[in-house]
Design an enzyme around this catalytic site. Sequence first.
Site, PDB file in Angstrom:
ATOM      1  N   GLY A  15      86.995  40.035  40.268  1.00 15.70           N
ATOM      2  CA  GLY A  15      86.877  41.171  41.043  1.00 15.70           C
ATOM      3  C   GLY A  15      88.382  41.864  42.256  1.00 15.70           C
ATOM      4  O   GLY A  15      88.485  42.624  42.767  1.00 15.70           O
ATOM      5  N   SER A  21      90.948  43.568  48.830  1.00 16.39           N
ATOM      6  CA  SER A  21      89.532  42.728  48.031  1.00 16.39           C
ATOM      7  C   SER A  21      89.443  41.622  48.648  1.00 16.39           C
ATOM      8  O   SER A  21      90.427  40.569  49.373  1.00 16.39           O
ATOM      9  CB  SER A  21      90.090  42.629  46.234  1.00 16.39           C
ATOM     10  OG  SER A  21      90.740  44.314  46.032  1.00 16.39           O
ATOM     11  N   ILE A  22      88.269  41.292  48.728  1.00 17.67           N
ATOM     12  CA  ILE A  22      87.487  40.148  49.371  1.00 17.67           C
ATOM     13  C   ILE A  22      87.979  39.309  48.183  1.00 17.67           C
ATOM     14  O   ILE A  22      88.026  38.434  48.348  1.00 17.67           O
ATOM     15  CB  ILE A  22      85.793  40.584  49.358  1.00 17.67           C
ATOM     16  CG1 ILE A  22      85.551  41.297  50.897  1.00 17.67           C
ATOM     17  CG2 ILE A  22      85.818  39.224  50.085  1.00 17.67           C
ATOM     18  CD1 ILE A  22      84.554  42.195  51.206  1.00 17.67           C
ATOM     19  N   ILE A  95      82.284  42.330  42.146  1.00 14.40           N
ATOM     20  CA  ILE A  95      81.323  43.751  41.636  1.00 14.40           C
ATOM     21  C   ILE A  95      81.056  45.146  41.970  1.00 14.40           C
ATOM     22  O   ILE A  95      79.846  44.776  42.224  1.00 14.40           O
ATOM     23  CB  ILE A  95      81.466  44.141  39.972  1.00 14.40           C
ATOM     24  CG1 ILE A  95      82.631  42.623  39.043  1.00 14.40           C
ATOM     25  CG2 ILE A  95      81.683  44.568  39.323  1.00 14.40           C
ATOM     26  CD1 ILE A  95      81.939  41.911  38.030  1.00 14.40           C
ATOM     27  N   TYR A 150      74.927  43.729  51.127  1.00 18.02           N
ATOM     28  CA  TYR A 150      75.197  44.236  52.704  1.00 18.02           C
ATOM     29  C   TYR A 150      74.318  45.188  53.053  1.00 18.02           C
ATOM     30  O   TYR A 150      72.706  44.933  51.662  1.00 18.02           O
ATOM     31  CB  TYR A 150      76.162  46.109  51.826  1.00 18.02           C
ATOM     32  CG  TYR A 150      76.241  46.584  53.389  1.00 18.02           C
ATOM     33  CD1 TYR A 150      76.886  45.802  54.062  1.00 18.02           C
ATOM     34  CD2 TYR A 150      75.846  47.935  53.442  1.00 18.02           C
ATOM     35  CE1 TYR A 150      77.202  46.703  55.513  1.00 18.02           C
ATOM     36  CE2 TYR A 150      75.758  48.615  54.674  1.00 18.02           C
ATOM     37  CZ  TYR A 150      76.859  47.839  55.497  1.00 18.02           C
ATOM     38  OH  TYR A 150      76.476  48.443  56.695  1.00 18.02           O
ATOM     39  N   TYR A 160      75.658  55.785  51.419  1.00 21.48           N
ATOM     40  CA  TYR A 160      75.741  54.572  51.124  1.00 21.48           C
ATOM     41  C   TYR A 160      75.150  54.541  49.696  1.00 21.48           C
ATOM     42  O   TYR A 160      75.347  53.556  48.479  1.00 21.48           O
ATOM     43  CB  TYR A 160      74.858  52.862  51.363  1.00 21.48           C
ATOM     44  CG  TYR A 160      76.030  52.134  51.164  1.00 21.48           C
ATOM     45  CD1 TYR A 160      77.206  51.173  51.418  1.00 21.48           C
ATOM     46  CD2 TYR A 160      74.466  50.657  50.413  1.00 21.48           C
ATOM     47  CE1 TYR A 160      77.562  50.052  50.956  1.00 21.48           C
ATOM     48  CE2 TYR A 160      75.223  49.909  49.852  1.00 21.48           C
ATOM     49  CZ  TYR A 160      76.762  49.424  49.663  1.00 21.48           C
ATOM     50  OH  TYR A 160      77.289  48.726  49.644  1.00 21.48           O
ATOM     51  N   LYS A 167      72.362  46.815  45.664  1.00 24.18           N
ATOM     52  CA  LYS A 167      72.668  45.753  45.986  1.00 24.18           C
ATOM     53  C   LYS A 167      71.040  45.194  46.264  1.00 24.18           C
ATOM     54  O   LYS A 167      70.881  43.788  46.194  1.00 24.18           O
ATOM     55  CB  LYS A 167      72.746  45.966  47.473  1.00 24.18           C
ATOM     56  CG  LYS A 167      74.445  46.387  47.297  1.00 24.18           C
ATOM     57  CD  LYS A 167      75.303  45.394  47.302  1.00 24.18           C
ATOM     58  CE  LYS A 167      77.094  46.136  47.102  1.00 24.18           C
ATOM     59  NZ  LYS A 167      77.627  44.840  46.967  1.00 24.18           N
TER      60      LYS A 167
END
Length: 281
Positions: A15, A21-22, A95, A150, A160, A167
């Site tokens: 990802g 990007s994290i 992702i 999250y 969201y 999630k």
Amino acid sequence: MTHNLLKGKRGIIFGALNDMSIAWKVAERAVEEGAIITLSNTPVAVRMGETAALGEKLNAEILPADATNVEDLEMVFAKSMEILGGKIDFVLHSIGMSPNVRKKRTYDDLDYDMLMKTLDISAVSFHKMMQVARKMDAIERGGSILALTYVAAQRVFYGYNDMADAKALLESITRSFGYIYGRDKGVRVNTISQSPTMTTAGSGVKGMMDLMDFSERMSPIGNADADDAADYCVVMFSDLTRKVTMQNLYNDGGFSSMGMSLRAMKQYSNGLDANINSDES
């Protein structure tokens, strides 16, 4: 400062698109801590993003793949073991994508074909990843698998949208597969619930800047940024957390435990006073 927490370990980071990007930050920190890694993202993301630059910087081979495609995942794990010289010690699933969010479809007017894509990309791909890895016996005993999530999986956050459903499914998969993988192979499976972070994907969420400001005011020690997330991931990849599995771990400055903070209350009161004065005038 480095501590060699991942010295001798092999990893796959899914990802990393650009330096927002994290996953990008995690890849950098993992290598700093002594790991050798491969990078994977969709072929389009590899072409359009900056993954090649990260691969060159970290001496990490890039394996373009669609994480929703089982054959592509088989290729990633097989080639990673070949390139890195053994079984994989850690995997990051970073992702997530919602066509409904991109098309500005509200939650009460979802396109269901796009919803299925959201779930497949953002959650089911995690199941596919682990199922492939387990069948190939690609993860070293005691290895660590992480996905990013999250708090909207548990609570309603305006804008969201169907990513909240994705999630919630992602976290359920973590528990269910974590039990099986832990029981049979000693592999740990966890999610990290991160503060709202201005990644390329996050920037598409409606009201993202307001959400970040709100969570910053609510959190007693403020939002966790991408660098904080990378530090947490490195600890979770390391042997220091070898008995932690099937958990959803919050990296959000305390936001998830808050009801109302003093800073948020003051902001609310100021706005309320302003509205009252405006009405009176």
